[in-house]
Motif scaffolding. Structure first.
Motif, PDB file in Angstrom:
ATOM      1  N   ARG A 155      43.465  30.404  40.773  1.00 45.54           N
ATOM      2  CA  ARG A 155      43.067  31.660  41.427  1.00 45.54           C
ATOM      3  C   ARG A 155      42.740  31.423  42.901  1.00 45.54           C
ATOM      4  O   ARG A 155      43.044  32.269  43.762  1.00 45.54           O
ATOM      5  N   ALA A 176      45.989  31.166  44.667  1.00 46.58           N
ATOM      6  CA  ALA A 176      46.603  32.494  44.782  1.00 46.58           C
ATOM      7  C   ALA A 176      45.937  33.292  45.903  1.00 46.58           C
ATOM      8  O   ALA A 176      46.617  33.972  46.699  1.00 46.58           O
ATOM      9  N   SER A 177      44.616  33.207  45.994  1.00 48.34           N
ATOM     10  CA  SER A 177      43.891  33.877  47.063  1.00 48.34           C
ATOM     11  C   SER A 177      44.307  33.334  48.426  1.00 48.34           C
ATOM     12  O   SER A 177      44.472  34.093  49.391  1.00 48.34           O
ATOM     13  N   ALA A 228      47.622  34.842  49.445  1.00 47.93           N
ATOM     14  CA  ALA A 228      47.470  36.243  49.832  1.00 47.93           C
ATOM     15  C   ALA A 228      46.810  36.360  51.209  1.00 47.93           C
ATOM     16  O   ALA A 228      47.200  37.203  52.029  1.00 47.93           O
ATOM     17  N   TRP A 242      49.601  34.456  41.442  1.00 47.55           N
ATOM     18  CA  TRP A 242      50.118  34.708  42.798  1.00 47.55           C
ATOM     19  C   TRP A 242      50.520  36.172  42.941  1.00 47.55           C
ATOM     20  O   TRP A 242      50.162  36.829  43.924  1.00 47.55           O
ATOM     21  N   GLU A 255      49.529  38.732  41.149  1.00 51.03           N
ATOM     22  CA  GLU A 255      48.336  39.580  41.078  1.00 51.03           C
ATOM     23  C   GLU A 255      47.592  39.592  42.405  1.00 51.03           C
ATOM     24  O   GLU A 255      47.155  40.652  42.877  1.00 51.03           O
ATOM     25  N   ALA A 256      47.436  38.414  43.012  1.00 52.67           N
ATOM     26  CA  ALA A 256      46.714  38.326  44.284  1.00 52.67           C
ATOM     27  C   ALA A 256      47.448  39.085  45.379  1.00 52.67           C
ATOM     28  O   ALA A 256      46.823  39.771  46.205  1.00 52.67           O
ATOM     29  N   GLU A 296      46.915  42.856  44.731  1.00 51.46           N
ATOM     30  CA  GLU A 296      45.544  43.264  45.065  1.00 51.46           C
ATOM     31  C   GLU A 296      45.326  43.326  46.575  1.00 51.46           C
ATOM     32  O   GLU A 296      44.520  44.116  47.065  1.00 51.46           O
TER      33      GLU A 296
END
Length: 359
Positions: free
Chosen positions: A126, A129-130, A133, A265, A267-268, A271
């Motif tokens: 996560r 992934a953040s 993003a 990835w 999802e980030a 979002e």
């Protein structure tokens, strides 16, 4: 001190960091592209750099190595000037010396300390992934100019074509004279990248963004629950799926981890409001993963050979052969390789190359 002319200030910084390096103080970290000297800043050096006295700095000196990866921006400092405005955890470049650079040292531990991670885990994924993003948020308009002829924004096939050409024209062909017999012996044909290009295409257009392209354990520093990705010298501007693919491969994720990292990835990105960057994810990501396997066969063969020490023994050759075989195995499908040799022929090929390298 800051009113000194730039040239005089640069000369003074170089003098102080070189004198500290020559005294052998601090840790030495050697990578594929640079030697990094971790030094303490004395009062004068700290004043010159605008740093806190006696804090740690990283003095980066480029290595002369075989070119195996693209660099579209020759000065990492130019990239970091932009990156550090938006990713505050990334250590800035404090002085660009031309033939080296001084950076703030990022406290923490590299994920590679202690060997490869056996289980990356959801929390760390996560965080990665953040990171991707947040990197996508870096304004394109603030990035350094791209090289002449760079693919137009959104031309994902043009971007892939550029990567393939670089591998063929800057990595494979220039090294054929020196390494051609070794490539042939380990099963890499002269038309390897032609085979790749004929069978792999990007199907969907995506907006281009800043890409790090080398997000792996050695370039990731963790302190507490915070993650920082360092070493931006290989950053480029292109298709975000390429950045994800290099990460999936260079982190050595297993199949299940690759699937989970890809989900996180996407999802980030969604979002963060970048759904357009995920277009064609499942169609085109396999193409970039295949490219990473294809291009890395040249990198791994070259490095396996050139990393052999002057007094190489049986263990060195065996380890180098393992590295080559692993690369060949991953590239077998993307490059349509047919005649893949076993371990002993690879060892013999490395020995033969080693015996002629001084000629």
């Amino acid at each position: 001190m800051h009113r000194l002319p730039h040239r005089a200030r640069t000369a003074l910084v170089r003098h102080f960091v070189e004198s500290r390096r020559l005294r052998g103080r601090g840790e030495v970290l050697r990578g594929h592209h640079n030697i990094n000297y971790v030094l303490r800043s004395g009062p004068v050096l700290a004043l010159l750099l605008g740093a806190v006295p006696f804090t740690r700095l990283k003095y980066r000196v480029p290595l002369r190595t075989v070119e195996v990866v693209p660099r579209i921006w020759p000065r990492e400092a130019e990239v970091l000037r932009v990156v550090c405005r938006y990713l505050r955890e990334v250590p800035p470049c404090l002085a660009d010396l031309g033939d080296g650079s001084v950076h703030r040292y990022r406290m923490g531990r590299a994920l590679s300390d202690g060997g490869p991670l056996r289980n990356v885990g959801d929390e760390l994924m996560r965080s990665f992934a953040s990171f991707f993003a947040r990197t996508a948020r870096v304004p394109v308009a603030e990035l350094p100019a791209r090289p002449e002829g760079w693919p137009e924004d959104g031309d994902t096939q043009g971007f892939l074509d550029w990567l393939v050409r670089f591998t063929e024209e800057r990595v494979h062909r220039p090294n054929r004279d020196r390494f051609g017999a070794l490539f042939d012996a380990v099963g890499v044909p002269e038309d390897a990248m032609v085979r790749f290009a004929a069978n792999h295409r990007c199907r969907i257009s995506r907006p281009f963004r800043l890409l790090h392209t080398d997000v792996h354990q050695a370039n990731t520093v963790v302190r507490g629950r915070r993650l920082a990705v360092i070493d931006w010298e290989l950053a480029i501007f292109g298709d975000p799926l390429h950045d994800l693919a290099t990460h999936l491969v260079r982190m050595a994720y297993d199949k299940q981890e690759q699937v989970r990292m890809t989900e996180l990835w996407a999802e980030a990105m969604a979002e963060a409001g970048f759904t357009e960057l995920t277009a064609g994810l499942h169609e085109d990501l396999p193409t970039y993963v295949a490219f990473e396997y294809a291009q890395s066969v040249f990198t791994d063969v070259l490095r396996a050979a050139t990393d052999l020490p002057e007094d190489a023994d049986t263990d060195h050759f065996q380890a180098a052969a393992d590295r080559v075989q692993r690369a060949i195995g991953r590239a077998r499908e993307p490059l349509r390789l047919v005649d893949v040799p076993g371990r002993e022929p690879v060892v013999e090929a490395l020995r033969a190359w080693y015996g002629t390298r001084a000629e």
